[in-house]
Design a protein around this motif. Structure first.
Motif, PDB file in Angstrom:
ATOM      1  N   LYS A 145       3.198   5.862  -8.955  1.00  0.00           N
ATOM      2  CA  LYS A 145       1.969   6.160  -9.701  1.00  0.00           C
ATOM      3  C   LYS A 145       2.298   6.685 -11.094  1.00  0.00           C
ATOM      4  O   LYS A 145       1.692   6.269 -12.088  1.00  0.00           O
ATOM      5  N   ASN A 146       3.256   7.612 -11.169  1.00  0.00           N
ATOM      6  CA  ASN A 146       3.619   8.189 -12.464  1.00  0.00           C
ATOM      7  C   ASN A 146       4.143   7.121 -13.416  1.00  0.00           C
ATOM      8  O   ASN A 146       3.837   7.126 -14.612  1.00  0.00           O
ATOM      9  N   ASP A 147       4.936   6.199 -12.873  1.00  0.00           N
ATOM     10  CA  ASP A 147       5.531   5.165 -13.716  1.00  0.00           C
ATOM     11  C   ASP A 147       4.479   4.186 -14.217  1.00  0.00           C
ATOM     12  O   ASP A 147       4.478   3.792 -15.379  1.00  0.00           O
ATOM     13  N   ILE A 148       3.579   3.795 -13.337  1.00  0.00           N
ATOM     14  CA  ILE A 148       2.545   2.830 -13.713  1.00  0.00           C
ATOM     15  C   ILE A 148       1.556   3.435 -14.704  1.00  0.00           C
ATOM     16  O   ILE A 148       1.078   2.760 -15.624  1.00  0.00           O
ATOM     17  N   GLU A 149       1.274   4.720 -14.530  1.00  0.00           N
ATOM     18  CA  GLU A 149       0.274   5.365 -15.377  1.00  0.00           C
ATOM     19  C   GLU A 149       0.825   5.779 -16.740  1.00  0.00           C
ATOM     20  O   GLU A 149       0.054   6.102 -17.651  1.00  0.00           O
ATOM     21  N   GLN A 153       4.120   8.832  -5.293  1.00  0.00           N
ATOM     22  CA  GLN A 153       3.808   9.514  -6.551  1.00  0.00           C
ATOM     23  C   GLN A 153       4.702   9.039  -7.683  1.00  0.00           C
ATOM     24  O   GLN A 153       4.252   8.904  -8.838  1.00  0.00           O
ATOM     25  N   GLU A 154       5.966   8.745  -7.379  1.00  0.00           N
ATOM     26  CA  GLU A 154       6.871   8.277  -8.422  1.00  0.00           C
ATOM     27  C   GLU A 154       6.398   6.949  -9.012  1.00  0.00           C
ATOM     28  O   GLU A 154       6.513   6.707 -10.221  1.00  0.00           O
ATOM     29  N   PHE A 198      11.483   1.188  -7.657  1.00  0.00           N
ATOM     30  CA  PHE A 198      11.819   0.450  -8.871  1.00  0.00           C
ATOM     31  C   PHE A 198      11.006   1.063 -10.009  1.00  0.00           C
ATOM     32  O   PHE A 198      10.000   0.508 -10.462  1.00  0.00           O
ATOM     33  N   VAL A 199      11.423   2.240 -10.466  1.00  0.00           N
ATOM     34  CA  VAL A 199      10.706   2.954 -11.512  1.00  0.00           C
ATOM     35  C   VAL A 199      11.702   3.508 -12.518  1.00  0.00           C
ATOM     36  O   VAL A 199      12.857   3.786 -12.194  1.00  0.00           O
ATOM     37  N   ALA A 215       0.837  -1.209   0.000  1.00  0.00           N
ATOM     38  CA  ALA A 215       0.000   0.000   0.000  1.00  0.00           C
ATOM     39  C   ALA A 215       0.867   1.252   0.000  1.00  0.00           C
ATOM     40  O   ALA A 215       0.601   2.209  -0.740  1.00  0.00           O
ATOM     41  N   THR A 216       1.911   1.251   0.822  1.00  0.00           N
ATOM     42  CA  THR A 216       2.814   2.405   0.883  1.00  0.00           C
ATOM     43  C   THR A 216       3.576   2.554  -0.420  1.00  0.00           C
ATOM     44  O   THR A 216       3.754   3.670  -0.933  1.00  0.00           O
ATOM     45  N   TYR A 217       4.021   1.433  -0.976  1.00  0.00           N
ATOM     46  CA  TYR A 217       4.789   1.479  -2.219  1.00  0.00           C
ATOM     47  C   TYR A 217       3.959   2.082  -3.352  1.00  0.00           C
ATOM     48  O   TYR A 217       4.390   3.019  -4.036  1.00  0.00           O
TER      49      TYR A 217
END
Length: 221
Positions: free
Chosen positions: A49-53, A46-47, A198-199, A40-42
């Motif tokens: 979220k940005n990578d996944i999106e 924001q970093e 890991f982004v 949940a914390t991972y």
């Protein structure tokens, strides 16, 4: 008399140097520092979220058919259903005599891997792990990790032929690179250095952090 003054001056200089070291100019920071995050914390970072999106592209420029937005749920059903995974992500920093290693790892539990992924596996376990090595400096209590000189990869996210359909475009186990490459893996793994997670990042640059010796952990910045 002049000799005594010279001795006194030398002693004053040595004392000042000792104080500088004690204040962090050359402070000893050697040791192992670890950050462990639950899922949940991972995924709240924001970093991440940005990578996944972002749009996942394979090295050949095509869209990844297994983007990061789907991959993590395939690797652990607890991520997919939102129940959460303790100690999901681990970042380990080892400082030793001016040299560092920084390891980033997504922890995978085979008991929670999607059955479809298990059917494609060519390794004992899907892996997402990178180890960066390089030099570091210390100034005023801050540790700066210089741009890595090497990255070692253990990256087989789905395992087997299916890895070709992820952003990595293939399997990378027991491989390393000593120069960044913006287009091709394993050199492109250098772009996963900056930030705690890991982004993928837009550039590779020195990274400053603060170590907490009392708790054997660290924070970026």
């Amino acid at each position: 008399m002049k000799f005594n003054k010279l001795v006194a001056l030398v002693m004053a200089v040595l004392t000042a140097c000792a104080l500088l070291v004690a204040c962090g100019g050359g402070a000893k920071v050697d040791g192992t520092y670890t950050v462990k995050l639950d899922s949940a914390t991972y995924f709240a970072a924001q970093e991440v979220k940005n990578d996944i999106e972002s749009t996942d592209k394979r090295p050949d420029g095509s869209d990844a058919q297994v983007p990061f937005s789907r991959l993590f749920g395939m690797l652990d059903g607890r991520v997919a259903d939102g129940s959460g995974v303790p100690e999901y992500y681990t970042a380990t920093l080892v400082l030793n005599g001016g040299n560092y290693t920084l390891t980033k790892k997504i922890n995978v539990d085979i008991d929670h891997v999607n059955d479809a992924v298990k059917g494609m596996m060519s390794t004992d376990l899907p892996m997402l792990e990178l180890k960066f090595t390089g030099k570091y400096t210390v100034d005023s209590g801050k540790v700066t990790l210089e741009v890595p000189t090497k990255v070692d990869a253990q990256v087989t996210p789905v395992a087997g032929m299916a890895d070709a359909y992820t952003r990595f475009g293939g399997t990378f186990t027991d491989v390393s690179a000593d120069a960044a490459d913006a287009e091709t893996y394993p050199g492109k793994f250098f772009y996963y250095f900056n930030t705690l997670y890991f982004v993928e990042n837009a550039a590779v640059s020195p990274m400053t952090l603060t170590v907490d010796s009392a708790n054997s952990t660290f924070t970026i910045g």
